[in-house]
Enzyme design. Structure first.
Site: not given
Length: 312
Positions: A232, A261, A280
């Site tokens: 994360r 994000e 990601h």
């Protein structure tokens, strides 16, 4: 109107294998970018008994809009986008599809580590521009070097096995991990920072470990350390990392997750030569998509079948 119990998916789709498991539910999709008002409105309209969380955040307001909600099931392993305290207070169980994307994320971590060590991205750009840097370039050899892993769950341990296979010394920190394989040496965080030639993050984001890598901890690392994060973004103080990379304290950072994000234009990492970035997508493979969907679906059934209120 359907008489089947409703299940909201905070996304636009689920694998067909997961839908087969959930055939007794009315599936309601919230789309790829659901906001809290979107989810509140859907919950008020459908009063779901379950949610499968792919995108967006699920907090108290969403839960309060769904009085029949019994389970929130994560399409993946990270539950930081779900307010677990609010869920517990309302008797809602939170489950994660633990290990469903372990292979995919561990492979992404390895890809980023190798890209950082072997200068894959800049050498590729130089080759396409017509250069041949064999006489001037030297890569980092990972065999014989030490890697420190923070987090030793399914992903961290799978990645550890890969690093061991390359001949790396593997240090690991995870206060909850038990029965570790012999090639992982459990150590404290200070030892991770002090002894590692490369560091890879594989732990969940919690209130206690936010900005785990900050100016102080980065300064405690070996100069020229390689850094990989497929966990994360909130685990890293991004301003501190930028300064550490620019100064050479961190040689190269390979990142698959970020504090905010999606990353938008103008982010300070963009254009920096010693950052290898991916959006990601560590857990985004065809196999992981199926595994996460099936895992999330099975978790829904497991909770509902054991919860008397769900059968009423």
């Amino acid at each position: 109107m359907s008489t089947r119990p409703a299940l909201i998916v905070t996304g636009a789709d689920l694998a067909s294998q997961a839908l087969d498991i959930l055939r007794d539910f009315e599936i309601v999709y919230a789309g790829k970018t659901p906001t809290e008002p979107d989810l509140v409105a859907l919950c008020r309209q459908h009063d779901p008994v379950a949610m499968i969380v792919r995108y967006g955040k699920v907090g108290a307001a969403v839960m309060d809009a769904a009085p029949s909600l019994r389970v929130i099931s994560k399409h993946g392993s990270g539950t930081d986008t779900i307010d677990k305290d609010a869920a517990k207070a309302r008797g809602i169980e939170v489950r994660a599809a633990v290990g469903a994307n372990a292979a995919a994320v561990a492979e992404q971590a390895l890809a980023l580590l190798l890209a950082c060590a072997k200068s894959v991205v800049p050498l590729n750009a130089r080759m396409h521009a017509g250069h041949w840097d064999k006489a001037t370039h030297k890569s980092v050899e990972l065999g014989g070097r030490t890697i420190g892993l923070v987090g030793l769950g399914a992903i961290g341990q799978r990645f550890a096995r890969m690093c061991d296979a390359m001949g790396m010394t593997v240090l690991g920190h995870d206060p909850f991990a038990k029965d570790l394989p012999p090639y992982i040496r459990p150590v404290d965080l200070d030892t991770i920072w002090r002894e590692s030639d490369a560091i890879s993050l594989h732990c969940p984001l919690t209130a206690d470990n936010a900005n785990l890598l900050n100016a102080q901890t980065l300064a405690a690392c070996k100069r020229g350390v390689l850094l990989v994060n497929t966990a994360r973004g909130g685990l890293i103080d991004e301003d501190a990392l930028l300064q550490a990379v620019r100064s050479g304290q961190v040689a190269v950072a390979g990142l698959d997750s970020f504090a905010v994000e999606p990353m938008t234009a103008g982010h300070p990492f963009q254009g920096e030569p010693n950052f290898v970035l991916s959006p990601h997508i560590g857990g985004v493979t065809s196999d992981a998509y199926i595994n996460m969907g099936v895992g999330a679906a099975r978790n829904v059934l497991a909770v509902l079948e054991s919860t008397p209120a769900a059968a009423a």
